[in-house]
Design an enzyme around this catalytic site. Structure first.
Site, PDB file in Angstrom:
ATOM      1  N   HIS A   1      32.627  42.268  36.074  1.00  0.00           N
ATOM      2  CA  HIS A   1      33.402  40.901  36.671  1.00  0.00           C
ATOM      3  C   HIS A   1      33.552  40.658  37.940  1.00  0.00           C
ATOM      4  O   HIS A   1      33.854  39.401  38.691  1.00  0.00           O
ATOM      5  CB  HIS A   1      33.876  41.311  35.934  1.00  0.00           C
ATOM      6  CG  HIS A   1      34.951  40.288  34.273  1.00  0.00           C
ATOM      7  ND1 HIS A   1      34.881  40.991  32.861  1.00  0.00           N
ATOM      8  CD2 HIS A   1      33.958  39.709  33.502  1.00  0.00           C
ATOM      9  CE1 HIS A   1      34.494  40.830  31.688  1.00  0.00           C
ATOM     10  NE2 HIS A   1      33.944  40.003  32.469  1.00  0.00           N
TER      11      HIS A   1
ATOM     12  N   ASP B   1      44.935  36.839  34.920  1.00  0.00           N
ATOM     13  CA  ASP B   1      44.423  36.145  34.373  1.00  0.00           C
ATOM     14  C   ASP B   1      44.129  36.498  33.042  1.00  0.00           C
ATOM     15  O   ASP B   1      44.361  35.864  31.559  1.00  0.00           O
ATOM     16  CB  ASP B   1      44.221  34.743  34.693  1.00  0.00           C
ATOM     17  CG  ASP B   1      45.222  34.336  35.798  1.00  0.00           C
ATOM     18  OD1 ASP B   1      46.495  34.247  36.056  1.00  0.00           O
ATOM     19  OD2 ASP B   1      45.042  32.892  36.580  1.00  0.00           O
TER      20      ASP B   1
ATOM     21  N   GLU C   1      51.489  29.420  38.954  1.00  0.00           N
ATOM     22  CA  GLU C   1      50.401  29.304  38.802  1.00  0.00           C
ATOM     23  C   GLU C   1      50.050  27.567  39.476  1.00  0.00           C
ATOM     24  O   GLU C   1      51.191  26.948  39.376  1.00  0.00           O
ATOM     25  CB  GLU C   1      49.224  29.933  38.177  1.00  0.00           C
ATOM     26  CG  GLU C   1      49.057  31.241  38.776  1.00  0.00           C
ATOM     27  CD  GLU C   1      47.711  31.698  37.661  1.00  0.00           C
ATOM     28  OE1 GLU C   1      46.468  31.472  37.577  1.00  0.00           O
ATOM     29  OE2 GLU C   1      47.639  33.051  38.170  1.00  0.00           O
TER      30      GLU C   1
HETATM   31  P1  FAD Z   1      33.581  45.468  38.705  1.00  0.00           P
HETATM   32  O1  FAD Z   1      33.323  43.898  39.024  1.00  0.00           O
HETATM   33  O2  FAD Z   1      33.045  45.942  37.900  1.00  0.00           O
HETATM   34  O3  FAD Z   1      33.684  45.981  40.161  1.00  0.00           O
HETATM   35  C1  FAD Z   1      34.083  45.140  40.845  1.00  0.00           C
HETATM   36  C2  FAD Z   1      34.412  46.319  42.410  1.00  0.00           C
HETATM   37  O4  FAD Z   1      35.299  47.422  42.549  1.00  0.00           O
HETATM   38  C3  FAD Z   1      33.170  46.585  42.713  1.00  0.00           C
HETATM   39  O5  FAD Z   1      32.821  46.916  45.101  1.00  0.00           O
HETATM   40  C4  FAD Z   1      33.242  48.344  42.368  1.00  0.00           C
HETATM   41  O6  FAD Z   1      32.234  48.880  42.531  1.00  0.00           O
HETATM   42  C5  FAD Z   1      34.387  48.102  42.032  1.00  0.00           C
HETATM   43  N1  FAD Z   1      35.161  49.992  41.888  1.00  0.00           N
HETATM   44  C6  FAD Z   1      34.770  49.556  39.968  1.00  0.00           C
HETATM   45  N2  FAD Z   1      35.376  50.145  38.788  1.00  0.00           N
HETATM   46  C7  FAD Z   1      36.083  51.103  40.260  1.00  0.00           C
HETATM   47  C8  FAD Z   1      36.408  52.517  40.711  1.00  0.00           C
HETATM   48  N3  FAD Z   1      36.879  52.708  38.618  1.00  0.00           N
HETATM   49  N4  FAD Z   1      37.128  52.963  41.442  1.00  0.00           N
HETATM   50  C9  FAD Z   1      36.298  52.521  42.438  1.00  0.00           C
HETATM   51  N5  FAD Z   1      36.078  51.234  42.605  1.00  0.00           N
HETATM   52  C10 FAD Z   1      36.053  50.118  41.371  1.00  0.00           C
HETATM   53  N6  FAD Z   1      41.066  38.755  39.273  1.00  0.00           N
HETATM   54  C11 FAD Z   1      42.261  38.821  39.825  1.00  0.00           C
HETATM   55  O7  FAD Z   1      42.725  39.683  40.686  1.00  0.00           O
HETATM   56  N7  FAD Z   1      43.129  37.957  39.089  1.00  0.00           N
HETATM   57  C12 FAD Z   1      42.136  37.020  38.594  1.00  0.00           C
HETATM   58  O8  FAD Z   1      43.978  36.386  37.370  1.00  0.00           O
HETATM   59  C13 FAD Z   1      41.277  36.980  37.768  1.00  0.00           C
HETATM   60  N8  FAD Z   1      40.837  36.628  36.654  1.00  0.00           N
HETATM   61  C14 FAD Z   1      39.051  36.725  36.360  1.00  0.00           C
HETATM   62  C15 FAD Z   1      39.055  35.891  35.706  1.00  0.00           C
HETATM   63  C16 FAD Z   1      36.947  35.967  34.936  1.00  0.00           C
HETATM   64  C17 FAD Z   1      37.131  35.596  33.773  1.00  0.00           C
HETATM   65  C18 FAD Z   1      36.559  37.044  36.104  1.00  0.00           C
HETATM   66  C19 FAD Z   1      35.515  37.363  35.783  1.00  0.00           C
HETATM   67  C20 FAD Z   1      37.653  38.024  36.869  1.00  0.00           C
HETATM   68  C21 FAD Z   1      38.352  37.664  37.597  1.00  0.00           C
HETATM   69  N9  FAD Z   1      38.519  38.012  38.562  1.00  0.00           N
HETATM   70  C22 FAD Z   1      40.165  37.827  38.555  1.00  0.00           C
HETATM   71  C23 FAD Z   1      38.304  39.111  39.849  1.00  0.00           C
HETATM   72  C24 FAD Z   1      38.199  40.396  39.019  1.00  0.00           C
HETATM   73  O9  FAD Z   1      39.735  41.249  39.769  1.00  0.00           O
HETATM   74  C25 FAD Z   1      36.847  40.554  39.775  1.00  0.00           C
HETATM   75  O10 FAD Z   1      36.100  40.075  39.259  1.00  0.00           O
HETATM   76  C26 FAD Z   1      37.263  42.590  39.812  1.00  0.00           C
HETATM   77  O11 FAD Z   1      35.815  43.094  40.330  1.00  0.00           O
HETATM   78  C27 FAD Z   1      37.546  43.252  38.335  1.00  0.00           C
HETATM   79  O12 FAD Z   1      36.480  42.952  37.564  1.00  0.00           O
HETATM   80  P2  FAD Z   1      35.901  44.530  36.245  1.00  0.00           P
HETATM   81  O13 FAD Z   1      36.861  46.084  36.781  1.00  0.00           O
HETATM   82  O14 FAD Z   1      34.757  43.976  36.555  1.00  0.00           O
HETATM   83  O15 FAD Z   1      35.054  45.291  38.108  1.00  0.00           O
END
Ligand code: FAD
Length: 524
Positions: free
Chosen positions: A97, A164, A278
């Site tokens: 994400h 969120d 918020e």
């Molecule tokens: P990824 O996108 O898969 O990874 C994010 C980063 O972390 C990358 O650099 C990856 O290499 C690294 N990573 C992933 N897993 C690990 C791990 N286990 N150990 C170490 N590094 C790792 N963020 C907020 O703070 N608050 C919100 O309310 C919020 N709402 C969102 C709503 C939507 C619809 C979307 C799409 C995103 C939102 N986000 C929010 C952003 C979100 O926190 C980031 O996109 C974050 O990257 C988490 O997504 P993910 O778990 O898919 O991680």
């Protein structure tokens, strides 16, 4: 001098890698004689799935995807790369994400963390400890916050801070910060973690906390995946309420809107106020030309709000979004509390919109929006998001220059969040950086680009926002950052940058982790 030496080594490593890549191409053959070989996928479908993210702004194909069955598989992969004469990049992929290619590993291996939950031989990767003064949950780094919440609720508990959207992974949000409407009180998710299991960039498996291996603990929290892969987090829980009084209060004046938001997050209002705060900025044109109703607003509400914008000739309307938690046996009390609170606020008279929902429904509300957007075919579109932390002292200047300036005649599709948080709830020992004011705003420009022209225009708009901040001296910090150059990262981290380099040299000396952030000379 130490920093200079580290970069010299990086450049030398870079040259070696490019020469090895052009000689052999792909990954070292020995990799496929390791025990994890059967879990390394090199087929087109697997690598294509790991070659972009939610943002759809960047693409890069990895050589392979690892589907780890255990954390030890990840350690084996990283150890192999780190000790190879031709190290290759490794990126943890949560749910993908990210918006700007942060999970990509061009020429390397993407670790699909979600496989851990599927393949761990059925071993539970979420365990709640409800006894004791401070309950907690041990959750795998690959777990979704939705699953963490579900497991905690079975014990009448919940994480203290939720994002969120709950379909994000524990490791993904802890690598950034994890913010939401409860962060004003409890801080971001990273400050609500007690202990982590981490695999460093040398393949070492380390358990760390504030007391043990604290340097790694603080580095990894908000560490953008640079110092290690989180395979387990011990997250604090609190008693979960059953229901939420969910209100939106409309404002015509940004000064009154922010004044009330700051009152709501102050200690003065903390106990008697909302549990969740918020806010949103809505363009007048969205009220006239956008959806006639939303998950929250009926069509009558939207018409009423459009009327407010017309009456005052407003280009933007603001909403405070508040949640007051309660249990069924306290309905009268929550009514009284709400009434008393609303009396202290200066929203437009009559512009209170209220709902009463179950706690889970409230926390998982974005999932419903996802369903609607997916069915309209506008979920999997490019998302040129820009998330900024803006100091309280400049938020009105930002509003004037950005919402009433740059976007005066525009009406991009998307959502704009704007809400304050208290800096003293953040821990500056962690890697995340925030502005210096005691209160700062999260301003999230969550655009959806519905055409190629939109992508280009929004890209230009985002650049104009940054240029405006720089020209007017607004000391912003990017949240979910990605900078194209090291100068950008230097400016982002400021005084923390030399520490970041020192930590990188210690925990990921071959700079193999999370190359998609482009923080260190890249493999691309
Ligand atoms: P990824 O996108 O898969 O990874 C994010 C980063 O972390 C990358 O650099 C990856 O290499 C690294 N990573 C992933 N897993 C690990 C791990 N286990 N150990 C170490 N590094 C790792 N963020 C907020 O703070 N608050 C919100 O309310 C919020 N709402 C969102 C709503 C939507 C619809 C979307 C799409 C995103 C939102 N986000 C929010 C952003 C979100 O926190 C980031 O996109 C974050 O990257 C988490 O997504 P993910 O778990 O898919 O991680």
């Amino acid at each position: 001098c130490f920093v200079g030496l580290f970069f010299l080594c990086l450049v030398a490593g870079e040259l070696l890698r490019s020469s090895m890549a052009s000689a052999g191409g792909g990954l070292p053959h020995d990799l496929f004689s390791l025990g994890i070989a059967s879990r390394i996928c090199t087929d087109r479908n697997s690598t294509a799935r790991a070659s972009t993210d939610f943002g759809h702004m960047f693409e890069a194909t990895p050589e392979a995807v690892l589907l780890p069955a255990t954390p030890a598989d990840i350690a084996d992969l990283i150890r192999f790369s780190a000790s190879s004469p031709a190290p290759f990049p490794v990126a943890a992929l949560g749910k993908g994400h990210s918006g700007r290619g942060q999970t990509l590993a061009p020429g390397g291996v993407v670790v699909d963390m979600r496989a851990l939950g599927r393949r761990c031989g059925g071993a539970a990767r979420v365990n709640v400890s409800a006894a004791g003064a401070q309950p907690y949950i041990d959750a795998g780094g690959e777990q979704l916050w939705a699953d963490v919440l579900r497991a905690a609720l079975e014990h009448g508990l919940a994480p203290r801070v939720c994002t969120d959207y709950l379909h994000l992974t524990v490791g993904g949000t802890l690598s950034n910060a994890g913010i939401g409407g409860q962060a004003f009180r409890h801080g971001p998710q990273i400050t609500n973690v007690q202990e982590l299991d981490v695999i460093t960039g040398t393949g070492e498996m380390v358990t760390c906390s504030r007391a043990n291996n604290s340097e790694l603990f603080f580095a990894v929290l908000g560490g953008l995946g640079q110092f290690g892969v989180i395979t387990r987090a011990r997250i604090w829980l609190e008693p979960a309420p059953k229901r939420v009084r969910w209100v939106r209060l409309a404002y015509s004046s940004v000064a009154t809107f922010t004044k009330d938001q700051e009152l709501l997050i102050s200690d003065r209002a903390s106990e008697s106020g909302f549990d969740y705060v918020e806010g949103q900025v809505v363009f007048k044109r969205t009220l006239f030309e956008g959806p006639k109703s939303t998950q929250f607003f009926s069509s009558a509400d939207v018409t009423k709000l459009a009327g407010l914008a017309s009456q005052y000739g407003l280009s933007t309307v603001y909403f405070i979004e508040g949640g007051m938690y309660y249990n069924e046996d306290a309905t009268t009390l929550v009514d009284q509390k709400m009434e008393a609170l609303l009396r202290q606020l200066s929203f437009e008279p009559g512009f209170v919109f209220a709902k009463d929902v179950a706690y889970v429904q409230f926390l998982d509300r974005v999932c419903e929006e996802e369903r609607v957007l997916r069915s309209a075919g506008v979920w999997d579109v490019p998302h040129p998001w820009l998330n900024l932390f803006i100091p309280r002292s400049r938020i009105l200047d930002f509003d004037a220059g950005v919402f009433k300036g740059i976007f005066r005649d525009a009406n991009p599709a998307g959502l704009i969040l704007m809400y304050p948080m208290n800096k003293d709830r953040w821990d500056d020992r962690m890697t995340t950086v925030t502005p210096n004011d005691d209160v700062f705003y999260n301003v999230a420009l969550l655009w959806s680009a519905l055409s190629v022209n939109d992508v280009e225009q929004l890209h230009r708009d985002n650049k104009a926002v940054i240029a405006f901040c720089e020209k007017t001296g607004i000391e912003y910090k990017q949240y979910l950052p990605r900078h194209a150059s090291q100068d950008g990262w230097l400016q982002h981290f400021g005084v923390k940058w030399s520490k970041i380099i020192e930590l990188k040299a210690k925990y990921d000396p071959q700079t193999i982790l999370s190359p998609g952030q482009r923080m260190f000379p890249s493999f691309a």
